[in-house]
Design an enzyme around this catalytic site. Structure first.
Site, short mmCIF file in Angstrom:
data_model
loop_
_atom_site.label_atom_id
_atom_site.label_comp_id
_atom_site.label_asym_id
_atom_site.label_seq_id
_atom_site.Cartn_x
_atom_site.Cartn_y
_atom_site.Cartn_z
N ASP A 1 -0.06 -1.98 13.42
CA ASP A 1 1.24 -2.23 12.77
C ASP A 1 2.21 -2.96 13.72
O ASP A 1 1.85 -3.33 14.85
CB ASP A 1 1.81 -0.89 12.27
CG ASP A 1 2.50 -1.02 10.93
OD1 ASP A 1 3.05 -2.09 10.66
OD2 ASP A 1 2.50 -0.03 10.17
N ASP B 1 5.50 -4.04 2.18
CA ASP B 1 4.70 -2.93 1.65
C ASP B 1 4.65 -2.96 0.12
O ASP B 1 5.65 -3.24 -0.55
CB ASP B 1 5.29 -1.59 2.08
CG ASP B 1 5.07 -1.33 3.56
OD1 ASP B 1 4.63 -2.25 4.28
OD2 ASP B 1 5.33 -0.20 4.00
C1 GLA Z 1 4.31 0.13 7.63
C2 GLA Z 1 3.04 -0.43 6.99
C3 GLA Z 1 2.52 0.56 5.96
C4 GLA Z 1 2.24 1.90 6.61
C5 GLA Z 1 3.52 2.41 7.28
C6 GLA Z 1 3.25 3.66 8.11
O1 GLA Z 1 5.35 0.22 6.71
O2 GLA Z 1 3.28 -1.67 6.39
O3 GLA Z 1 1.33 0.07 5.37
O4 GLA Z 1 1.21 1.76 7.54
O5 GLA Z 1 4.07 1.43 8.17
O6 GLA Z 1 4.36 4.11 8.81
#
Ligand code: GLA
Length: 530
Positions: A151, A217
């Site tokens: 991430d 997301d």
């Molecule tokens: C980000 C990612 C998500 C998830 C969250 C976890 O927002 O894009 O897919 O992994 O972090 O904290």
């Protein structure tokens, strides 16, 4: 003797350096498939959850379908690193450590993935890898990790004065790729930085990672899902074996969309050769969730070894046509009606199928029904829905002729007194043989008087011909409001039908008389109540 370095020598050095530093794990030749905890559990899961998930997926035959990588997303970690700098699992979630969980998942035949972050902390605040790339990569390799989602939160940009987010992302993700390469273990590398509006991984990541996010997301809503599709479809040329665009994980089964919308979600992800990463509670799936996630023919489109992401060849007022060539010469298409219902039209040329055949077979990948066409592809598509077909050359006798039925789902009020409504239906034969013995039957409540205005039986509707039929309905005049169900069945046969079999389709609708009193229009109702 010292010799000057020749241009030739420089070329060799540069070329070998770039080979050394490319991602060379040979993995993800088709889009990765698997399971990630985030969309359903967020932080509320433990080692037990992962093992139960793996068992449920195994029992449901999902491993054989290709769902291979199972992994915890954020929150698997203890709040701090161990004194030796290594990452440690949360002791409450993994009371016996993480290794027994990994071993169990491996023992079922799955591969195991992990989540971490390029910054100092993950997005949920657990230790990130920044400053420890080689140590963490080696630790993951030692655990037997096969996949990593990396991430992009809490990145110390201040340590890179004057650098753009894009430049920092290129540097850090390349560093982590090199750390993974150095372990010698083949680990799928999934970058998760495409949600940063200042990072455009599809421009540079094909030799850094096996997949990268192209969007913010996802959420369990039709509008968000559609938006992720709209963004991801734009980068088709950047995807291919070993390097994929990722519009984020699947929400299928989480309850925020209708079954029709989840079918749309799964079809769009598959035609875009997107990673298919489940994000629902697989230990408690409804039949419809399971039906969607295990549709092998749709998964086959996603996993096709030619590895081409579908491209949008038509986009008209919320009606899209997306096409994807397949390794055996077939073509898969999705007709997507992103707003209201309607008929979507396209042609063999437009979907980039070689056009020198006389007849093609359209296989509907959700109903598994086949029909023949010659040139035109038309289908009525529900609002927020799709039709997904696989097209191959064929013969007229292989299947019934493809036809499209235009049915206006809301009968129109013609007169208020008597309460008379009109409805019509048009049948167009775009198939490769004649529709024969076409019989249109209408059923409604015995209180409704039905007056056919046209013939309802036709000996033949030839190729490229159409017929339109219509009715008047009269509903009892003593009713202020009510709803009367109407169903229309179209049945027919075709010259090559085995044993003269009849095919039929039924449409359901209703005549709805609004409650005029409630609408505040008392004065306009002339109906007698006697
Ligand atoms: C980000 C990612 C998500 C998830 C969250 C976890 O927002 O894009 O897919 O992994 O972090 O904290």
């Amino acid at each position: 003797m010292n010799r000057p370095v020749t241009l030739f020598g420089l070329v060799i050095v540069t070329c070998c350096l770039s080979i050394t530093f490319a991602l060379d794990n040979g993995l993800a030749r088709t889009p990765p498939m698997g399971y990630d905890t985030w969309n359903f559990y967020h932080c509320n899961y433990d080692g037990e959850t992962l093992m139960k998930t793996a068992k449920a997926m195994k029992d449901a035959g999902m491993l054989e379908l290709g769902y291979e990588y199972i992994y915890p997303d954020d929150c698997w970690e203890a709040p701090e690193r161990a004194p030796d700098g290594s990452l440690q699992p949360n002791p409450f979630k993994f009371p016996h450590g993480i290794k027994p969980v990994i071993d169990y998942i491996h023992s079922l035949g799955f591969k195991f993935g992990i989540y971490n972050c390029a910054g100092t902390r993950t997005c949920a605040g657990f230790p990130g890898s920044y400053g420890h790339y080689e140590q963490n990569a080696q630790q993951f390799a030692d655990w037997g990790v096969d996949y990593i989602k990396f991430d992009w939160c809490n990145v110390p940009f201040w340590e890179f004065p004057g650098w753009s987010h894009e430049q920092v992302a290129q540097k850090l993700y390349s560093d982590f790729r090199d750390a993974l390469n150095k372990t010698g273990r083949h680990i799928v590398f999934s970058m998760c930085n495409g949600w940063d509006p200042d990072v455009y991984p599809w421009r540079w990541a094909s030799d850094v990672a096996n997949l990268w996010r192209t969007t913010d997301d996802i959420a369990d809503s039709y509008d968000v899902m559609r938006d992720r599709y709209e963004q991801n479809i734009l980068h088709g040329s950047k995807a291919g074996p070993g390097h994929w665009n990722n519009p984020d994980m699947l929400e299928v089964g989480n309850g925020g969309m209708t079954t029709e919308e989840y079918i749309t979600h799964f079809s769009l992800w598959s035609i875009m050769a997107a990673p298919l990463v489940i994000g629902t509670d697989v230990t408690n799936m409804t039949e419809s969730t399971k039906m969607i996630l295990t549709n092998k023919e749709v998964i086959d489109v996603d996993q096709d070894v030619l590895g081409v992401q579908g491209i949008r060849v038509k986009s008209d007022i919320a009606q899209d046509v997306v096409t994807k060539p397949l390794a055996n010469g077939d073509v898969a298409i999705v007709l997507f009606s992103s707003n209201g219902p309607g008929v979507i039209n396209t042609t063999i040329e437009q979907v980039r199928m070689p056009s020198y055949y006389d007849v093609y077979i359209l296989r509907d990948l959700w109903t598994r029904q086949e029909t023949t066409i010659r040139h035109f592809i038309s289908a009525y598509v529900q609002g927020h829905g799709v039709k997904m077909y696989r097209i191959r050359p064929g013969k007229p006798q292989d299947a019934p002729p493809h036809h499209v039925i235009y049915f206006n789902p809301s009968p129109m009020m013609l007169t208020e007194s008597p309460k008379r409504y009109g409805a019509s239906l048009r049948i167009e034969n775009v198939g490769a043989s004649t529709m024969q013995h076409v019989d249109i039957q209408l059923h409604t409540s015995s209180q409704v008087k039905v007056v056919p205005l046209t013939a309802m039986k036709y000996d033949a509707i030839h190729e490229m011909e159409q017929v339109e039929v219509s009715w008047h309905f009269e509903v009892p005049s003593d009713k202020y409001s009510g709803s009367y169900p109407v169903s229309v069945t179209v049945s027919y046969t075709y010259p090559y039908a085995p044993f003269g079999a009849h095919l039929s389709e039924t449409f359901n609708t209703s005549i709805d008389i609004p409650d005029l009193v409630q609408l505040g229009k008392e004065g306009t109702c002339h109906c007698s109540s006697s």
